[in-house]
Design a protein around this motif. Sequence first.
Motif, PDB file in Angstrom:
ATOM      1  N   LEU A 131       0.860  -1.184   0.000  1.00  0.00           N
ATOM      2  CA  LEU A 131       0.000   0.000   0.000  1.00  0.00           C
ATOM      3  C   LEU A 131       0.897   1.234   0.000  1.00  0.00           C
ATOM      4  CD1 LEU A 131      -2.936   1.173   0.279  1.00  0.00           C
ATOM      5  CD2 LEU A 131      -2.470   1.326   2.744  1.00  0.00           C
ATOM      6  N   LEU A 132       0.721   2.093  -0.997  1.00  0.00           N
ATOM      7  CA  LEU A 132       1.426   3.374  -1.042  1.00  0.00           C
ATOM      8  C   LEU A 132       0.578   4.429  -0.339  1.00  0.00           C
ATOM      9  CD1 LEU A 132       2.731   3.328  -4.718  1.00  0.00           C
ATOM     10  CD2 LEU A 132       4.185   3.624  -2.706  1.00  0.00           C
ATOM     11  N   VAL A 133       1.228   5.287   0.434  1.00  0.00           N
ATOM     12  CA  VAL A 133       0.488   6.296   1.203  1.00  0.00           C
ATOM     13  C   VAL A 133       0.987   7.693   0.847  1.00  0.00           C
ATOM     14  CG1 VAL A 133      -0.192   7.096   3.498  1.00  0.00           C
ATOM     15  CG2 VAL A 133       0.221   4.647   3.088  1.00  0.00           C
ATOM     16  N   ALA A 134       0.056   8.563   0.427  1.00  0.00           N
ATOM     17  CA  ALA A 134       0.400   9.936   0.041  1.00  0.00           C
ATOM     18  C   ALA A 134       0.283  10.849   1.257  1.00  0.00           C
ATOM     19  CB  ALA A 134      -0.531  10.410  -1.074  1.00  0.00           C
ATOM     20  N   CYS A 135       1.424  11.162   1.865  1.00  0.00           N
ATOM     21  CA  CYS A 135       1.425  12.017   3.058  1.00  0.00           C
ATOM     22  C   CYS A 135       2.040  13.392   2.794  1.00  0.00           C
ATOM     23  CB  CYS A 135       2.189  11.328   4.190  1.00  0.00           C
ATOM     24  SG  CYS A 135       1.128  10.397   5.286  1.00  0.00           S
ATOM     25  N   ASP A 136       2.226  13.722   1.522  1.00  0.00           N
ATOM     26  CA  ASP A 136       2.694  15.068   1.185  1.00  0.00           C
ATOM     27  C   ASP A 136       1.463  15.958   1.058  1.00  0.00           C
ATOM     28  OD1 ASP A 136       3.743  17.396   0.168  1.00  0.00           O
ATOM     29  OD2 ASP A 136       5.044  16.413  -1.296  1.00  0.00           O
ATOM     30  N   VAL A 137       1.165  16.691   2.126  1.00  0.00           N
ATOM     31  CA  VAL A 137      -0.068  17.490   2.171  1.00  0.00           C
ATOM     32  C   VAL A 137       0.144  18.895   1.611  1.00  0.00           C
ATOM     33  CG1 VAL A 137      -0.978  16.205   4.136  1.00  0.00           C
ATOM     34  CG2 VAL A 137       0.443  18.230   4.548  1.00  0.00           C
ATOM     35  N   TYR A 138       1.351  19.214   1.148  1.00  0.00           N
ATOM     36  CA  TYR A 138       1.639  20.559   0.681  1.00  0.00           C
ATOM     37  C   TYR A 138       1.717  20.654  -0.838  1.00  0.00           C
ATOM     38  CZ  TYR A 138       2.919  20.889   5.566  1.00  0.00           C
ATOM     39  OH  TYR A 138       2.890  20.826   6.935  1.00  0.00           O
ATOM     40  N   ARG A 139       2.072  19.571  -1.483  1.00  0.00           N
ATOM     41  CA  ARG A 139       2.240  19.594  -2.936  1.00  0.00           C
ATOM     42  C   ARG A 139       1.148  18.727  -3.568  1.00  0.00           C
ATOM     43  NH1 ARG A 139       5.626  16.952  -6.958  1.00  0.00           N
ATOM     44  NH2 ARG A 139       6.256  15.404  -5.411  1.00  0.00           N
ATOM     45  N   PRO A 140       0.051  19.360  -4.053  1.00  0.00           N
ATOM     46  CA  PRO A 140      -1.070  18.596  -4.608  1.00  0.00           C
ATOM     47  C   PRO A 140      -0.651  17.621  -5.702  1.00  0.00           C
ATOM     48  CG  PRO A 140      -1.646  20.914  -4.405  1.00  0.00           C
ATOM     49  CD  PRO A 140      -0.186  20.812  -4.108  1.00  0.00           C
ATOM     50  N   ILE A 143       0.314  13.854  -4.719  1.00  0.00           N
ATOM     51  CA  ILE A 143      -0.728  12.821  -4.582  1.00  0.00           C
ATOM     52  C   ILE A 143      -1.085  12.263  -5.951  1.00  0.00           C
ATOM     53  CG2 ILE A 143      -3.112  12.370  -3.850  1.00  0.00           C
ATOM     54  CD1 ILE A 143      -2.769  14.554  -1.728  1.00  0.00           C
ATOM     55  N   ASP A 144      -1.270  13.168  -6.923  1.00  0.00           N
ATOM     56  CA  ASP A 144      -1.596  12.729  -8.295  1.00  0.00           C
ATOM     57  C   ASP A 144      -0.464  11.889  -8.882  1.00  0.00           C
ATOM     58  OD1 ASP A 144      -3.981  14.124  -8.135  1.00  0.00           O
ATOM     59  OD2 ASP A 144      -3.153  15.946  -9.037  1.00  0.00           O
ATOM     60  N   GLN A 145       0.769  12.321  -8.650  1.00  0.00           N
ATOM     61  CA  GLN A 145       1.931  11.586  -9.167  1.00  0.00           C
ATOM     62  C   GLN A 145       1.982  10.178  -8.593  1.00  0.00           C
ATOM     63  OE1 GLN A 145       5.746  13.350  -8.235  1.00  0.00           O
ATOM     64  NE2 GLN A 145       6.906  11.746  -9.274  1.00  0.00           N
ATOM     65  N   LEU A 146       1.738  10.062  -7.280  1.00  0.00           N
ATOM     66  CA  LEU A 146       1.775   8.752  -6.630  1.00  0.00           C
ATOM     67  C   LEU A 146       0.663   7.849  -7.158  1.00  0.00           C
ATOM     68  CD1 LEU A 146       3.661   7.524  -4.508  1.00  0.00           C
ATOM     69  CD2 LEU A 146       1.921   8.013  -2.783  1.00  0.00           C
ATOM     70  N   LYS A 147      -0.499   8.434  -7.420  1.00  0.00           N
ATOM     71  CA  LYS A 147      -1.619   7.649  -7.960  1.00  0.00           C
ATOM     72  C   LYS A 147      -1.305   7.134  -9.369  1.00  0.00           C
ATOM     73  CE  LYS A 147      -5.452   9.567  -5.274  1.00  0.00           C
ATOM     74  NZ  LYS A 147      -6.698  10.372  -5.291  1.00  0.00           N
ATOM     75  N   VAL A 148      -0.664   7.974 -10.171  1.00  0.00           N
ATOM     76  CA  VAL A 148      -0.277   7.551 -11.524  1.00  0.00           C
ATOM     77  C   VAL A 148       0.713   6.391 -11.449  1.00  0.00           C
ATOM     78  CG1 VAL A 148       0.985   8.246 -13.599  1.00  0.00           C
ATOM     79  CG2 VAL A 148      -0.738   9.772 -12.632  1.00  0.00           C
ATOM     80  N   LEU A 149       1.694   6.524 -10.557  1.00  0.00           N
ATOM     81  CA  LEU A 149       2.694   5.467 -10.399  1.00  0.00           C
ATOM     82  C   LEU A 149       2.055   4.182  -9.875  1.00  0.00           C
ATOM     83  CD1 LEU A 149       5.657   7.500  -8.819  1.00  0.00           C
ATOM     84  CD2 LEU A 149       5.477   6.661 -11.153  1.00  0.00           C
ATOM     85  N   GLY A 150       1.136   4.340  -8.904  1.00  0.00           N
ATOM     86  CA  GLY A 150       0.453   3.179  -8.345  1.00  0.00           C
ATOM     87  C   GLY A 150      -0.339   2.425  -9.400  1.00  0.00           C
ATOM     88  N   GLU A 151      -1.024   3.174 -10.257  1.00  0.00           N
ATOM     89  CA  GLU A 151      -1.804   2.552 -11.334  1.00  0.00           C
ATOM     90  C   GLU A 151      -0.873   1.838 -12.328  1.00  0.00           C
ATOM     91  OE1 GLU A 151      -5.018   3.912 -14.784  1.00  0.00           O
ATOM     92  OE2 GLU A 151      -4.541   5.264 -13.134  1.00  0.00           O
ATOM     93  N   GLN A 152       0.271   2.453 -12.578  1.00  0.00           N
ATOM     94  CA  GLN A 152       1.245   1.899 -13.522  1.00  0.00           C
ATOM     95  C   GLN A 152       1.777   0.538 -13.063  1.00  0.00           C
ATOM     96  OE1 GLN A 152       4.270   4.797 -14.573  1.00  0.00           O
ATOM     97  NE2 GLN A 152       5.708   3.209 -15.192  1.00  0.00           N
ATOM     98  N   ILE A 153       1.991   0.381 -11.754  1.00  0.00           N
ATOM     99  CA  ILE A 153       2.578  -0.866 -11.237  1.00  0.00           C
ATOM    100  C   ILE A 153       1.552  -1.782 -10.577  1.00  0.00           C
ATOM    101  CG2 ILE A 153       4.859   0.156 -10.901  1.00  0.00           C
ATOM    102  CD1 ILE A 153       4.204   0.511  -7.939  1.00  0.00           C
ATOM    103  N   GLY A 154       0.289  -1.343 -10.563  1.00  0.00           N
ATOM    104  CA  GLY A 154      -0.765  -2.178  -9.987  1.00  0.00           C
ATOM    105  C   GLY A 154      -0.743  -2.225  -8.468  1.00  0.00           C
ATOM    106  N   VAL A 155      -0.450  -1.072  -7.828  1.00  0.00           N
ATOM    107  CA  VAL A 155      -0.416  -0.981  -6.366  1.00  0.00           C
ATOM    108  C   VAL A 155      -1.397   0.094  -5.907  1.00  0.00           C
ATOM    109  CG1 VAL A 155       1.011  -0.303  -4.389  1.00  0.00           C
ATOM    110  CG2 VAL A 155       1.947  -1.824  -6.117  1.00  0.00           C
ATOM    111  N   GLU A 156      -2.189  -0.213  -4.896  1.00  0.00           N
ATOM    112  CA  GLU A 156      -3.186   0.735  -4.393  1.00  0.00           C
ATOM    113  C   GLU A 156      -2.510   1.905  -3.673  1.00  0.00           C
ATOM    114  OE1 GLU A 156      -7.244   0.803  -1.606  1.00  0.00           O
ATOM    115  OE2 GLU A 156      -6.080  -1.068  -1.823  1.00  0.00           O
ATOM    116  N   VAL A 157      -3.099   3.096  -3.826  1.00  0.00           N
ATOM    117  CA  VAL A 157      -2.583   4.300  -3.172  1.00  0.00           C
ATOM    118  C   VAL A 157      -3.630   4.835  -2.204  1.00  0.00           C
ATOM    119  CG1 VAL A 157      -1.788   6.675  -3.501  1.00  0.00           C
ATOM    120  CG2 VAL A 157      -1.115   4.911  -5.141  1.00  0.00           C
ATOM    121  N   TYR A 158      -3.227   5.039  -0.951  1.00  0.00           N
ATOM    122  CA  TYR A 158      -4.124   5.588   0.070  1.00  0.00           C
ATOM    123  C   TYR A 158      -3.858   7.089   0.197  1.00  0.00           C
ATOM    124  CZ  TYR A 158      -6.490   6.307   4.536  1.00  0.00           C
ATOM    125  OH  TYR A 158      -7.342   6.756   5.532  1.00  0.00           O
ATOM    126  N   SER A 159      -4.924   7.884   0.140  1.00  0.00           N
ATOM    127  CA  SER A 159      -4.773   9.331   0.301  1.00  0.00           C
ATOM    128  C   SER A 159      -6.015   9.924   0.954  1.00  0.00           C
ATOM    129  CB  SER A 159      -4.529  10.010  -1.053  1.00  0.00           C
ATOM    130  OG  SER A 159      -5.670   9.899  -1.878  1.00  0.00           O
TER     131      SER A 159
END
Length: 447
Positions: A131-140, A143-159
Motif C-alpha cells: 500500500l502506497l500512502v500519500a502524506c505530502d499534504v503541501y504539494r497537490p 498525490i496525483d503523481q503517486l496515484k499515476v505510479l500506483g496505477e502503472q505498477i498495480g499498487v493501491e494508493v491511500y490518500s
Amino acid sequence: MFDNLSTKLDRAFKTLKGQGSITEINVAATIKEIRRALVDADVNYKVAKEVTDKIKDEAMGRDVLTAVSPGQLMVKIVYDELTLLMGGEKQDIVIKGDPAVVLLSGLQGSGKTTFAGKLASFIKKQNRTVLLVACDVYRPAAIDQLKVLGEQIGVEVYSEPENKNPVEISRNAIDYAKKNNKKVVIIDTAGRLAIDEQMMREIEAVKKAINPSETLFVVDSMTGQDAVNTAKTFNDRLNFDGVVLTKLDGDSRGGAALSIRSVVEKPIKFISTGEKMEALDMFYPDRMAQRILGMGDVISLVERAQQQFDEDEAKRINQKIRKNQFNFDDFLSQLEQIKKMGNLKDLVGMIPGMSKAIKDVDIDDDAFKPIEAIIKSMTKQERAQPELLNGSRRRRLAKGSGTDIQQVNNLMKQFEDMRKVMRTMNKMSQTKGGMQQMAKMMGMRGK
C-alpha cells in the motif's frame, strides 16, 4: 555518473605502469593523483585524505608478486578501500511487522515519490501486497503523481486529499492496511526546497506515531557534497536506517556515493537511475567500486535481465532458435524486455571495458524506435517468415516506418547475422567439442 572519476583514477594508475616495484616515491605520486580525483568528484576532503592514507599504508606494506604489476596491485588496493568506504557489504531493507511500515524522508525534488513507486514495484515482485500512502499534504501534484505510479505498477494508493495532518493520514493508512491485508506500507512524506524546523518536527512526529520498521533517507546524488550535509542533518534528527541515492544516471560527480556512508555511518541501501519503475538496484559496495574502476558490473546486469525474462519465455525462445524459427515477433518481444531493464547507457556501462569506450557516446533510450517502427510495419506473415522480405517489400517497409531503404537493409542483415550466431551456438552446445569451442570463444579453457 562516475565517468570523470574513472578517467582520473585510470590516469593515476598509469603512474605505476612500467614500474618494476612499488616505492615510496612512485606511490606518493599515484596517491596524490587519486586524492585529487576524489576531491574533484566532490568527495569530502577529510574522507578523501583518510582513504588515500589507508591506500598508501596498504601499498607500502605489500610485496609485488612476479605475476602482478605494481599498477595492477594498486588497482586491487584501491578497489578494496573503495568497497570498505562505501560500506563493505550489501545491507538489506528491513521489512517486518504486520504490516511492515517503510517511511521515506528527504528534500523536495530528490526523487522521493518516484522512488516510492519503484520500491513498491520491487517489493511486489517478492509476492507481498503493498500500500502506497500519500502524506505530502503541501504539494497537490505529489498525490496525483503517486496515484499515476500506483496505477502503472498495480499498487493501491491511500490518500486523504482534504486532511492536512500527515500523522493522522499515516495512522489511518496503517489501519486500512490491516483491514485490507496489505503486508507492506510505504509512506511518502512531504519535502521542502531546504531544511526547516517545521519540516523536521513534522517528519519526527510521523515517525514517532507509526514506529516504522525502516526509515529511508532519499537524496539526489547530483547535489554532490550538499547531499552529504543534508543527510547528516536528517540523521541527527531522525536516526534513519539507510540511504537511497537517486538520479545516478545524471551528470553528477559521484562524491555523495563515496562520502555519505562514512559521514553519517548509515548504509546506502538502494540506488536509482531514470524514471522507469524497473530502474532500481540494491546497493552493493563491491559492485559500485568495480564500476568506478571501469571493471563493469556483470552480476547486476544479469540480475536485471533475470527480473525481466521469465523461464518459460526463455525456453520458448530457445526451442525456436533450435528449430531455426526465431522471427521478428520474437525479436520484438526481446527488445521490449531489454527496454524494461533501464537506461541503455547505464546497461552498456555494466559490461567490463565498455564504460570507457562509451564515455563520450550519447546512447539515446529511443535508439530502438526505428527498429520497432520497421518491424511493426511488417505484415503478420512477414514477421513470421523474414525470408519473404524481397526488395519491393523492403521499400514498402521503409515508406511505412518513416525510415530509408538502407536502414531496412541494415536491420535485415543484422537480424540474419544474429540468427546465424544463434544457430552456431546451438550446434556447438550439443557436442563436447562444441562446448570446448564455445569455452575458447568466451576466453575459458575447455575441460
